[in-house]
Design a protein around this motif. Structure first.
Motif, PDB file in Angstrom:
ATOM      1  N   GLY A 156      38.898  42.362  35.739  1.00 12.47           N
ATOM      2  CA  GLY A 156      40.160  42.934  35.273  1.00 12.47           C
ATOM      3  C   GLY A 156      41.260  41.898  35.185  1.00 12.47           C
ATOM      4  O   GLY A 156      42.088  41.933  34.266  1.00 12.47           O
ATOM      5  N   ILE A 157      41.278  40.963  36.124  1.00 12.87           N
ATOM      6  CA  ILE A 157      42.277  39.898  36.080  1.00 12.87           C
ATOM      7  C   ILE A 157      42.050  39.002  34.860  1.00 12.87           C
ATOM      8  O   ILE A 157      43.007  38.614  34.171  1.00 12.87           O
ATOM      9  N   VAL A 158      40.795  38.685  34.582  1.00 13.73           N
ATOM     10  CA  VAL A 158      40.498  37.873  33.385  1.00 13.73           C
ATOM     11  C   VAL A 158      40.958  38.603  32.130  1.00 13.73           C
ATOM     12  O   VAL A 158      41.551  37.992  31.230  1.00 13.73           O
ATOM     13  N   ARG A 159      40.678  39.889  32.055  1.00 14.17           N
ATOM     14  CA  ARG A 159      41.135  40.669  30.900  1.00 14.17           C
ATOM     15  C   ARG A 159      42.657  40.613  30.772  1.00 14.17           C
ATOM     16  O   ARG A 159      43.195  40.519  29.663  1.00 14.17           O
ATOM     17  N   ALA A 160      43.361  40.646  31.902  1.00  8.19           N
ATOM     18  CA  ALA A 160      44.824  40.589  31.874  1.00  8.19           C
ATOM     19  C   ALA A 160      45.336  39.232  31.411  1.00  8.19           C
ATOM     20  O   ALA A 160      46.420  39.137  30.829  1.00  8.19           O
ATOM     21  N   LEU A 161      44.550  38.169  31.646  1.00 11.34           N
ATOM     22  CA  LEU A 161      45.008  36.808  31.346  1.00 11.34           C
ATOM     23  C   LEU A 161      44.529  36.284  30.002  1.00 11.34           C
ATOM     24  O   LEU A 161      45.015  35.247  29.540  1.00 11.34           O
ATOM     25  N   ILE A 162      43.592  36.968  29.372  1.00  9.90           N
ATOM     26  CA  ILE A 162      42.911  36.404  28.209  1.00  9.90           C
ATOM     27  C   ILE A 162      43.868  36.056  27.068  1.00  9.90           C
ATOM     28  O   ILE A 162      43.670  35.070  26.359  1.00  9.90           O
ATOM     29  N   ASN A 163      44.926  36.833  26.887  1.00 10.93           N
ATOM     30  CA  ASN A 163      45.858  36.582  25.787  1.00 10.93           C
ATOM     31  C   ASN A 163      47.043  35.711  26.197  1.00 10.93           C
ATOM     32  O   ASN A 163      48.030  35.639  25.463  1.00 10.93           O
ATOM     33  N   GLU A 164      46.931  35.065  27.360  1.00 11.37           N
ATOM     34  CA  GLU A 164      48.002  34.193  27.852  1.00 11.37           C
ATOM     35  C   GLU A 164      49.349  34.906  27.841  1.00 11.37           C
ATOM     36  O   GLU A 164      50.312  34.436  27.229  1.00 11.37           O
ATOM     37  N   PRO A 165      49.448  36.050  28.545  1.00 13.46           N
ATOM     38  CA  PRO A 165      50.682  36.836  28.515  1.00 13.46           C
ATOM     39  C   PRO A 165      51.836  36.109  29.200  1.00 13.46           C
ATOM     40  O   PRO A 165      51.627  35.267  30.081  1.00 13.46           O
ATOM     41  N   ALA A 166      53.039  36.456  28.801  1.00 16.95           N
ATOM     42  CA  ALA A 166      54.216  35.879  29.440  1.00 16.95           C
ATOM     43  C   ALA A 166      54.332  36.338  30.883  1.00 16.95           C
ATOM     44  O   ALA A 166      54.854  35.610  31.734  1.00 16.95           O
ATOM     45  N   ILE A 167      53.837  37.544  31.178  1.00 16.92           N
ATOM     46  CA  ILE A 167      53.974  38.107  32.514  1.00 16.92           C
ATOM     47  C   ILE A 167      52.804  39.044  32.801  1.00 16.92           C
ATOM     48  O   ILE A 167      52.290  39.708  31.890  1.00 16.92           O
ATOM     49  N   VAL A 168      52.368  39.068  34.060  1.00 15.58           N
ATOM     50  CA  VAL A 168      51.312  39.971  34.495  1.00 15.58           C
ATOM     51  C   VAL A 168      51.912  41.009  35.440  1.00 15.58           C
ATOM     52  O   VAL A 168      52.631  40.659  36.380  1.00 15.58           O
ATOM     53  N   PHE A 169      51.617  42.280  35.170  1.00 13.88           N
ATOM     54  CA  PHE A 169      52.044  43.380  36.024  1.00 13.88           C
ATOM     55  C   PHE A 169      50.828  43.902  36.783  1.00 13.88           C
ATOM     56  O   PHE A 169      49.778  44.165  36.181  1.00 13.88           O
ATOM     57  N   ALA A 170      50.979  44.052  38.089  1.00  8.43           N
ATOM     58  CA  ALA A 170      49.859  44.495  38.926  1.00  8.43           C
ATOM     59  C   ALA A 170      50.309  45.662  39.798  1.00  8.43           C
ATOM     60  O   ALA A 170      51.328  45.566  40.495  1.00  8.43           O
ATOM     61  N   ASP A 171      49.564  46.756  39.744  1.00 11.67           N
ATOM     62  CA  ASP A 171      49.896  47.952  40.518  1.00 11.67           C
ATOM     63  C   ASP A 171      48.817  48.170  41.579  1.00 11.67           C
ATOM     64  O   ASP A 171      47.709  48.586  41.259  1.00 11.67           O
ATOM     65  N   GLU A 172      49.142  47.846  42.826  1.00  9.03           N
ATOM     66  CA  GLU A 172      48.206  47.972  43.956  1.00  9.03           C
ATOM     67  C   GLU A 172      46.832  47.359  43.613  1.00  9.03           C
ATOM     68  O   GLU A 172      45.799  48.020  43.724  1.00  9.03           O
ATOM     69  N   PRO A 173      46.788  46.091  43.206  1.00 11.43           N
ATOM     70  CA  PRO A 173      45.526  45.517  42.721  1.00 11.43           C
ATOM     71  C   PRO A 173      44.444  45.397  43.781  1.00 11.43           C
ATOM     72  O   PRO A 173      43.267  45.256  43.446  1.00 11.43           O
ATOM     73  N   THR A 174      44.827  45.444  45.065  1.00 11.54           N
ATOM     74  CA  THR A 174      43.826  45.337  46.136  1.00 11.54           C
ATOM     75  C   THR A 174      43.649  46.647  46.887  1.00 11.54           C
ATOM     76  O   THR A 174      42.946  46.687  47.905  1.00 11.54           O
ATOM     77  N   GLY A 175      44.258  47.716  46.384  1.00 10.84           N
ATOM     78  CA  GLY A 175      44.281  48.970  47.121  1.00 10.84           C
ATOM     79  C   GLY A 175      42.918  49.580  47.390  1.00 10.84           C
ATOM     80  O   GLY A 175      42.737  50.294  48.378  1.00 10.84           O
ATOM     81  N   ALA A 176      41.944  49.320  46.521  1.00 10.59           N
ATOM     82  CA  ALA A 176      40.616  49.929  46.673  1.00 10.59           C
ATOM     83  C   ALA A 176      39.559  48.923  47.114  1.00 10.59           C
ATOM     84  O   ALA A 176      38.367  49.210  47.057  1.00 10.59           O
ATOM     85  N   LEU A 177      39.991  47.730  47.586  1.00 14.19           N
ATOM     86  CA  LEU A 177      39.046  46.668  47.906  1.00 14.19           C
ATOM     87  C   LEU A 177      38.946  46.442  49.411  1.00 14.19           C
ATOM     88  O   LEU A 177      39.895  46.703  50.163  1.00 14.19           O
ATOM     89  N   ASN A 178      37.800  45.915  49.845  1.00 14.99           N
ATOM     90  CA  ASN A 178      37.672  45.525  51.239  1.00 14.99           C
ATOM     91  C   ASN A 178      38.428  44.216  51.469  1.00 14.99           C
ATOM     92  O   ASN A 178      38.930  43.591  50.524  1.00 14.99           O
ATOM     93  N   SER A 179      38.513  43.790  52.722  1.00 17.76           N
ATOM     94  CA  SER A 179      39.367  42.647  53.052  1.00 17.76           C
ATOM     95  C   SER A 179      38.900  41.354  52.380  1.00 17.76           C
ATOM     96  O   SER A 179      39.721  40.566  51.901  1.00 17.76           O
ATOM     97  N   ALA A 180      37.582  41.147  52.305  1.00 12.10           N
ATOM     98  CA  ALA A 180      37.077  39.920  51.685  1.00 12.10           C
ATOM     99  C   ALA A 180      37.390  39.887  50.190  1.00 12.10           C
ATOM    100  O   ALA A 180      37.847  38.869  49.658  1.00 12.10           O
TER     101      ALA A 180
END
Length: 253
Positions: free
Chosen positions: A156-180
Motif C-alpha cells: 500500500g505504501i508503494v502504491r501511495a508513492l508510485i506517482n511521486e506525490p507532493a504529500i502522503v496522507f496516512a490514516d492509522e497505517p499501523t492500526g491493524a498490524l503487529n509490533s514487528a
C-alpha cells in the motif's frame, strides 16, 4: 525557510445525524509545511480523520478554505478533486484496499499508469519501490489475500508513492498490524520523509507518533496544542519520548 504546502482558514465540518447537527471541525486555522512529518492526535471522536480527509481533498468542508500551494481546493468540484488527489496525493490507510483480483505489482502499476506516464518507466519505478520496502519478486505476483498484514501495508505504501506525490496522507497505517510489522512500516515512512517527502498521519499510538517532527492535538474539532520535535533519529530517543508524554499529559490525553 520551509514552504507552506497546505493552509486552512476557518475550516468547519458539520454532519447531520438523526436531525441533529454535529460540528466535527470548528474554525481550524492550520499550516502544513513542506517536508514535515505531521502527526495528528486526539481522543476518539476529536475530528482527526475528518481533518485528514478535508486536507487531502477526500471530503469537502462545510465552511472555510483549504489552500494547497495557493490553490483553494475547497472550491473544486468532485471531478476536479479526483484529479487533484491523483496528481498530488498519496494515501495509506489502516485498511489497505488493494484490488483482490490483481497481483501486488498490478495493483501498483494500475495506480502508476493513471497519469499516462511512460509504461516502462512506471514498471521500473514500481519494482524499485517494492524492493525498497522489502517485498521480493515472489511477493510481486501474489494476490492480496496471500499477503501478511505487514506485506499488504508495504504494498500500500508503494502504491501511495508510485506517482511521486507532493504529500502522503496516512490514516492509522499501523492500526491493524503487529509490533514487528508496525516497526517495519514506520521505518519505511520515516525513510520516505527523510528523503524530503511530506507526510500527514493520524494515529492514536504514541510509538507511531514519535516518528513525526510535528504533533498536532485535536480536542472537540479544535487544534488545541502543538509540539515540535527534532527529526526522528536525531538526539535521544528517551528525551523524545518524554517530551511527547509531557505534551500529551498537558493536553489531557
Amino acid at each position: 525557510m520551509p514552504k507552506v504546502m497546505i493552509s486552512t482558514q476557518k475550516l468547519c465540518k458539520t454532519f447531520s445525524r438523526g436531525g441533529h447537527q454535529q460540528h466535527v471541525l470548528k474554525n481550524v486555522d492550520l499550516q502544513i509545511m513542506e517536508g514535515d512529518f505531521t502527526v495528528i492526535m486526539g481522543s476518539s471522536g476529536s475530528g482527526k480523520s475528518t481533518l485528514l480527509y478535508a486536507l487531502s481533498g477526500m471530503d469537502k468542508p462545510t465552511l472555510g478554505d483549504i489552500h494547497f500551494n495557493d490553490r483553494n481546493i475547497a472550491k473544486l468540484s468532485n471531478d476536479q478533486l479526483a484529479v487533484f488527489r491523483r496528481d498530488h496525493c498519496g494515501f495509506v490507510f489502516q485498511h489497505i484496499y488493494l484490488l483482490d483480483n490483481m497481483s501486488v505489482l498490478d495493483n501498483v502499476l494500475t495506480s502508476g499508469l493513471l497519469l499516462g506516464r511512460n509504461k516502462k518507466a512506471i514498471i521500473k519505478r514500481a519494482k524499485e519501490l517494492l524492493a525498497r520496502v522489502g517485498l521480493d519478486e515472489g511477493a510481486w505476483v501474489k494476490f492480496p489475500s496471500q499477503l501478511s498484514g505487514g506485506e499488504a501495508q508495504r504494498a500500500g505504501i508503494v502504491r501511495a508513492l508510485i506517482n511521486e506525490p507532493a504529500i502522503v496522507f496516512a490514516d492509522e497505517p499501523t492500526g491493524a498490524l503487529n509490533s514487528a510489522s508496525s516497526s517495519s512500516v514506520l521505518d519505511i515512512m520515516t525513510e520516505v520523509n527523510q528523503g524530503a517527502q511530506s507526510i500527514v498521519m493520524v494515529t492514536h499510538d504514541i510509538k507511531t507518533a514519535l516518528r513525526g517532527n510535528r504533533i498536532l492535538y485535536l480536542r472537540d474539532g479544535i487544534v488545541c496544542g502543538e509540539l515540535r520535535l527534532a527529526p526522528f533519529g536525531s538526539g535521544s530517543e528517551t528525551d523524545r519520548h518524554e517530551q511527547l508524554n509531557v505534551f500529551l499529559d498537558e493536553m489531557g490525553w
